[in-house]
Design a protein around this motif. Structure first.
Motif, PDB file in Angstrom:
ATOM      1  N   ASN A  32      -1.839  48.442  11.562  1.00  0.00           N
ATOM      2  CA  ASN A  32      -2.618  47.651  10.614  1.00  0.00           C
ATOM      3  C   ASN A  32      -2.689  46.199  11.049  1.00  0.00           C
ATOM      4  O   ASN A  32      -3.703  45.542  10.869  1.00  0.00           O
ATOM      5  CB  ASN A  32      -2.020  47.754   9.212  1.00  0.00           C
ATOM      6  CG  ASN A  32      -2.300  49.111   8.578  1.00  0.00           C
ATOM      7  OD1 ASN A  32      -3.202  49.816   9.000  1.00  0.00           O
ATOM      8  ND2 ASN A  32      -1.523  49.457   7.582  1.00  0.00           N
ATOM      9  N   VAL A  33      -1.615  45.684  11.602  1.00  0.00           N
ATOM     10  CA  VAL A  33      -1.617  44.303  12.075  1.00  0.00           C
ATOM     11  C   VAL A  33      -2.596  44.156  13.235  1.00  0.00           C
ATOM     12  O   VAL A  33      -3.311  43.151  13.333  1.00  0.00           O
ATOM     13  CB  VAL A  33      -0.192  43.862  12.481  1.00  0.00           C
ATOM     14  CG1 VAL A  33      -0.204  42.530  13.188  1.00  0.00           C
ATOM     15  CG2 VAL A  33       0.708  43.799  11.262  1.00  0.00           C
ATOM     16  N   THR A  34      -2.671  45.138  14.097  1.00  0.00           N
ATOM     17  CA  THR A  34      -3.605  45.090  15.220  1.00  0.00           C
ATOM     18  C   THR A  34      -5.042  45.063  14.717  1.00  0.00           C
ATOM     19  O   THR A  34      -5.859  44.263  15.186  1.00  0.00           O
ATOM     20  CB  THR A  34      -3.381  46.296  16.154  1.00  0.00           C
ATOM     21  OG1 THR A  34      -2.029  46.283  16.604  1.00  0.00           O
ATOM     22  CG2 THR A  34      -4.304  46.247  17.351  1.00  0.00           C
ATOM     23  N   ASP A  35      -5.376  45.924  13.769  1.00  0.00           N
ATOM     24  CA  ASP A  35      -6.725  45.921  13.200  1.00  0.00           C
ATOM     25  C   ASP A  35      -7.029  44.598  12.513  1.00  0.00           C
ATOM     26  O   ASP A  35      -8.131  44.070  12.620  1.00  0.00           O
ATOM     27  CB  ASP A  35      -6.903  47.071  12.209  1.00  0.00           C
ATOM     28  CG  ASP A  35      -7.075  48.412  12.898  1.00  0.00           C
ATOM     29  OD1 ASP A  35      -7.320  48.433  14.115  1.00  0.00           O
ATOM     30  OD2 ASP A  35      -6.961  49.437  12.209  1.00  0.00           O
ATOM     31  N   ASP A  36      -6.054  44.045  11.812  1.00  0.00           N
ATOM     32  CA  ASP A  36      -6.242  42.752  11.156  1.00  0.00           C
ATOM     33  C   ASP A  36      -6.499  41.652  12.183  1.00  0.00           C
ATOM     34  O   ASP A  36      -7.305  40.746  11.949  1.00  0.00           O
ATOM     35  CB  ASP A  36      -5.026  42.389  10.304  1.00  0.00           C
ATOM     36  CG  ASP A  36      -4.892  43.245   9.060  1.00  0.00           C
ATOM     37  OD1 ASP A  36      -5.876  43.948   8.718  1.00  0.00           O
ATOM     38  OD2 ASP A  36      -3.813  43.230   8.437  1.00  0.00           O
ATOM     39  N   ALA A  37      -5.827  41.734  13.317  1.00  0.00           N
ATOM     40  CA  ALA A  37      -6.036  40.738  14.370  1.00  0.00           C
ATOM     41  C   ALA A  37      -7.456  40.833  14.935  1.00  0.00           C
ATOM     42  O   ALA A  37      -8.109  39.807  15.166  1.00  0.00           O
ATOM     43  CB  ALA A  37      -5.007  40.915  15.483  1.00  0.00           C
ATOM     44  N   HIS A  38      -7.951  42.052  15.146  1.00  0.00           N
ATOM     45  CA  HIS A  38      -9.324  42.225  15.625  1.00  0.00           C
ATOM     46  C   HIS A  38     -10.315  41.687  14.593  1.00  0.00           C
ATOM     47  O   HIS A  38     -11.273  40.992  14.946  1.00  0.00           O
ATOM     48  CB  HIS A  38      -9.629  43.700  15.899  1.00  0.00           C
ATOM     49  CG  HIS A  38      -8.987  44.237  17.129  1.00  0.00           C
ATOM     50  ND1 HIS A  38      -9.311  43.806  18.395  1.00  0.00           N
ATOM     51  CD2 HIS A  38      -8.040  45.190  17.295  1.00  0.00           C
ATOM     52  CE1 HIS A  38      -8.594  44.464  19.291  1.00  0.00           C
ATOM     53  NE2 HIS A  38      -7.801  45.305  18.644  1.00  0.00           N
TER      54      HIS A  38
END
Length: 160
Positions: A32-38
């Motif tokens: 989820n953090v990766t998607d939020d970063a994108h």
């Protein structure tokens, strides 16, 4: 009296079980953090693009409404009759890529009409679409930046 020289099997099993539970809980949060970063990256880039469009419009007003080229940040940028950057006489993918590369400063994400860039540029119905190409959970192009040269409207789509 015997000295213990290691861990018992029960202690090792408990530690392995705890590590497994932590991994099962932490991995989804990491994704989820990766998607939020994108999503944040696209939002920031879209905001920069929107600001650059506004600055080119302001420069067009300052220089002359009749001019089709304005000087912006040391670059010559083609503007339409409304004073918004268009890249050329027609709204097509190549001119949309020219707008992106002409108004954003160096170091910005790349945009091109072919794969291999940060954003894939397409054009349809006089609208430029910049589709984010970073891989997110095995698929691409969740997020888009949409630009309408006729009105200068920039829309940032960060919904899945």
């Amino acid at each position: 009296m015997k000295k213990q020289a290691g861990f018992t099997i029960v202690e090792l099993v408990v530690v392995i079980a705890l590590l497994g539970i932590l991994a099962a809980v932490a991995l989804p949060r990491f994704l989820n953090v990766t998607d939020d970063a994108h999503q944040s990256s696209v939002s920031g880039t879209g905001g920069a693009f929107k600001s650059a469009v506004s600055l080119v419009k302001a420069q067009s007003v300052v220089e002359s409404a009749a001019s089709t080229n304005v000087s912006y940040d040391g670059q010559t940028v083609y503007v339409n009759a409304n004073g918004y950057p268009q890249g050329g006489n027609a709204v097509n993918a190549a001119n949309c890529a020219t707008v992106w590369n002409g108004i954003l400063q160096s170091g910005a994400p790349s945009a091109a009409t072919a794969a291999g860039s940060d954003y894939l540029v397409t054009a349809a119905n006089s609208v430029c679409t910049y589709a984010y190409q970073a891989s997110m959970n095995g698929s691409t192009a969740y997020y888009n930046i949409v630009y309408t040269p006729a009105s200068g409207l920039v829309t940032i789509d960060t919904t899945k």
